[in-house]
Design a protein around this motif. Structure first.
Motif, PDB file in Angstrom:
ATOM      1  N   SER A 164      -1.700   5.471  10.642  1.00 41.40           N
ATOM      2  CA  SER A 164      -2.546   4.641  10.743  1.00 41.40           C
ATOM      3  C   SER A 164      -2.205   3.260  10.046  1.00 41.40           C
ATOM      4  N   ASN A 217       6.314  13.860  -4.667  1.00 39.50           N
ATOM      5  CA  ASN A 217       5.408  12.962  -4.362  1.00 39.50           C
ATOM      6  C   ASN A 217       5.220  12.845  -5.785  1.00 39.50           C
ATOM      7  N   GLN A 260      -3.502  -0.827  10.297  1.00 39.04           N
ATOM      8  CA  GLN A 260      -3.865  -1.521   8.806  1.00 39.04           C
ATOM      9  C   GLN A 260      -2.953  -2.567   8.894  1.00 39.04           C
ATOM     10  N   SER A 292       4.853   6.160  -3.705  1.00 33.28           N
ATOM     11  CA  SER A 292       4.152   6.406  -2.214  1.00 33.28           C
ATOM     12  C   SER A 292       4.577   6.487  -0.987  1.00 33.28           C
ATOM     13  N   TYR A 293       6.106   6.150  -0.891  1.00 35.01           N
ATOM     14  CA  TYR A 293       6.524   6.468   0.772  1.00 35.01           C
ATOM     15  C   TYR A 293       6.992   7.792   0.876  1.00 35.01           C
ATOM     16  N   HIS A 294       5.465   8.314   0.059  1.00 34.99           N
ATOM     17  CA  HIS A 294       6.408  10.149  -0.031  1.00 34.99           C
ATOM     18  C   HIS A 294       6.328  11.217   1.473  1.00 34.99           C
ATOM     19  N   PHE A 325       0.888  -1.542   0.278  1.00 38.23           N
ATOM     20  CA  PHE A 325       0.088   0.057  -0.516  1.00 38.23           C
ATOM     21  C   PHE A 325       1.058   1.095   0.103  1.00 38.23           C
ATOM     22  N   GLY A 326       2.353   1.068   0.208  1.00 40.56           N
ATOM     23  CA  GLY A 326       2.836   2.645   0.465  1.00 40.56           C
ATOM     24  C   GLY A 326       2.746   2.728   1.339  1.00 40.56           C
ATOM     25  N   VAL A 327       3.525   4.223   1.623  1.00 32.99           N
ATOM     26  CA  VAL A 327       3.115   5.422   2.828  1.00 32.99           C
ATOM     27  C   VAL A 327       2.354   6.016   2.970  1.00 32.99           C
ATOM     28  N   GLY A 328       1.253   6.147   3.302  1.00 32.73           N
ATOM     29  CA  GLY A 328       0.357   6.894   3.098  1.00 32.73           C
ATOM     30  C   GLY A 328       0.346   8.004   5.150  1.00 32.73           C
ATOM     31  N   CYS A 329       0.185   8.322   5.532  1.00 30.01           N
ATOM     32  CA  CYS A 329       0.048   8.121   7.497  1.00 30.01           C
ATOM     33  C   CYS A 329       0.219   6.960   8.305  1.00 30.01           C
ATOM     34  N   TRP A 330       1.488   7.358   8.850  1.00 28.73           N
ATOM     35  CA  TRP A 330       2.123   6.367   9.465  1.00 28.73           C
ATOM     36  C   TRP A 330       1.483   5.996  10.385  1.00 28.73           C
TER      37      TRP A 330
END
Length: 359
Positions: A39, A231, A43, A337-339, A32-37
């Motif tokens: 969360s 990004n 998840q 996605s690992y922005h 899923f990559g990194v979005g909000c750490w």
DNA sequence: AACTTTATCAACCGCCACGAT
DNA sequence: TATCGTGGCGGTTGATAAAGT
């Protein structure tokens, strides 16, 4: 103040990460990559705070991490950079592909500091630790010790290209299209303190070269900063697994999702490109070896990854531009996605340069 | 072999900056 | 403007391994 809200929650694990936790985090990020750490733990099914997950990924699970001892070149570079930047470990790490700020900080504190002191150099000021220096700080010393670096001179936003084999008079690439992008970046985006050494694969402090009068003489020095990958324009990178006979035996298949297994099992060749949900994994290992290994004896994960950057793919496909390389490798893992991982993006850009060097 | 000291490094802590509200 | 949530960074700690006695 202080503790993050996520850390205040009950039942959060602390301390060393177990292989199972690593597996969960790794799988989650690769899928899923990194979005909000914050969360991520929920998840991924982890009893950790997001901050801890972030740290674990950055310092340990990231596929592009370099392992093993620091080379002499890296050591010298760290010392030079420390003289320039002080304890700005993140910035120093950004100049050393595959190394983390934590790793460099530890190395400095446990090894380099003592080494310098043994040589009579103050690790803070990088000046010889003599009685004279203690009493008269006004003297501008040009004394050189093996580790001594001349003082920095401001270079503004100079944009230096000195690799004549690659650049024409306008500083544009003659042979490698991808480099044009770097040249066309505004100079302001460049880090004026560093230039890229194509031979070593590192960004090196500019003053080193100046002091050694190497510009114009050594064709290994190309430029300097990378295109800043945002990004949206991160380089896509593939993950190449590799192994030697020793490490292959240690590889666990725990990180192998079904797609990978299926793909791998159907391909008996040494080199196979497989496409899990987001990851292009080129394996050079035997069928059920993927991801990274857990070395039980050392209680350490041994990532058997190496980035295969699109520049290489571009070469393979015979494409002529960076953008085309992106298009042709759209199936590969997109680390954009690992922005939040700025250091990673910097590492990736440097990995690209490293790839250029080896082409 | 047992104990102590030293070295290493993963992980945590506390703070700051920044964006969203 | 103030507050909150979050990411990021540097300093520090603590567990473990290695070396020394």
């Amino acid at each position: 103040m202080g503790r993050h809200s996520c850390c205040l929650k009950q039942k959060l694990r602390k301390g060393l990460w177990s292989p199972e936790e690593d597996e969960k985090l790794f799988n989650h990020i690769t899928r899923f990559g990194v979005g909000c750490w914050s969360s991520v733990p929920k998840q991924a099914g982890l009893q950790r705070c997001g901050k801890s997950c972030r740290l674990r990924w950055i310092n340990y699970l990231r596929p592009d991490l370099k392992r093993g001892m620091f080379s002499q070149q890296e050591e010298d570079l760290i010392i030079s950079l420390h003289q320039l930047l002080g304890n700005r470990w993140a910035q120093i790490a950004a100049q050393l592909p595959g190394r983390t700020d934590n790793e460099i900080k530890n190395f400095w504190n446990s090894c380099l500091k003592k080494k310098l002191m043994k040589q009579g150099i103050d690790p803070t000021t990088h000046k010889p630790h003599t009685e004279e220096n203690k009493t008269t700080e006004t003297i501008t010393t040009t004394t050189t010790t093996p580790m001594q670096i001349p003082s920095v001179t401001s270079q503004g936003s100079s944009f230096l290209i000195s690799d004549s084999s690659y650049y024409d008079n306008n500083g544009l690439s003659l042979t490698e299209p991808s480099r044009e992008i770097f040249n066309t970046k505004p100079a302001l985006d460049m880090d004026p303190l560093f230039c890229y050494d194509f031979q070593s694969g590192y960004n090196l402090p500019l003053n080193n070269y100046q002091s050694q009068s190497q510009f114009g003489l050594n064709s290994n020095y190309g430029f300097t900063s990378m295109p800043s990958l945002t990004n949206s324009d991160h380089a896509n990178v593939s993950v190449t697994e590799f192994s030697d006979n020793n490490s292959a035996s240690k590889i666990s298949s725990m990180f192998m999702n079904d797609q990978v297994k299926e793909s791998n099992s159907s391909n008996s060749s040494n080199m196979s490109t497989i496409y899990p949900s987001q990851v292009t994994t080129t394996t050079m290992m035997e069928n059920n070896n993927a991801g990274f290994s857990w070395d039980g004896s050392e209680n350490k994960l041994d990532p058997l990854f190496q980035f295969q950057v699109n520049a290489i793919k571009s070469e393979e496909f015979g494409t002529s531009s960076w953008e085309e390389a992106h298009i042709q490798t759209h199936n590969s893992i997109d680390f954009s996605s690992y922005h939040p991982l700025t250091s990673l993006s910097e590492d990736l850009t440097e990995a690209n340069f490293d790839a250029f060097h080896h082409i």
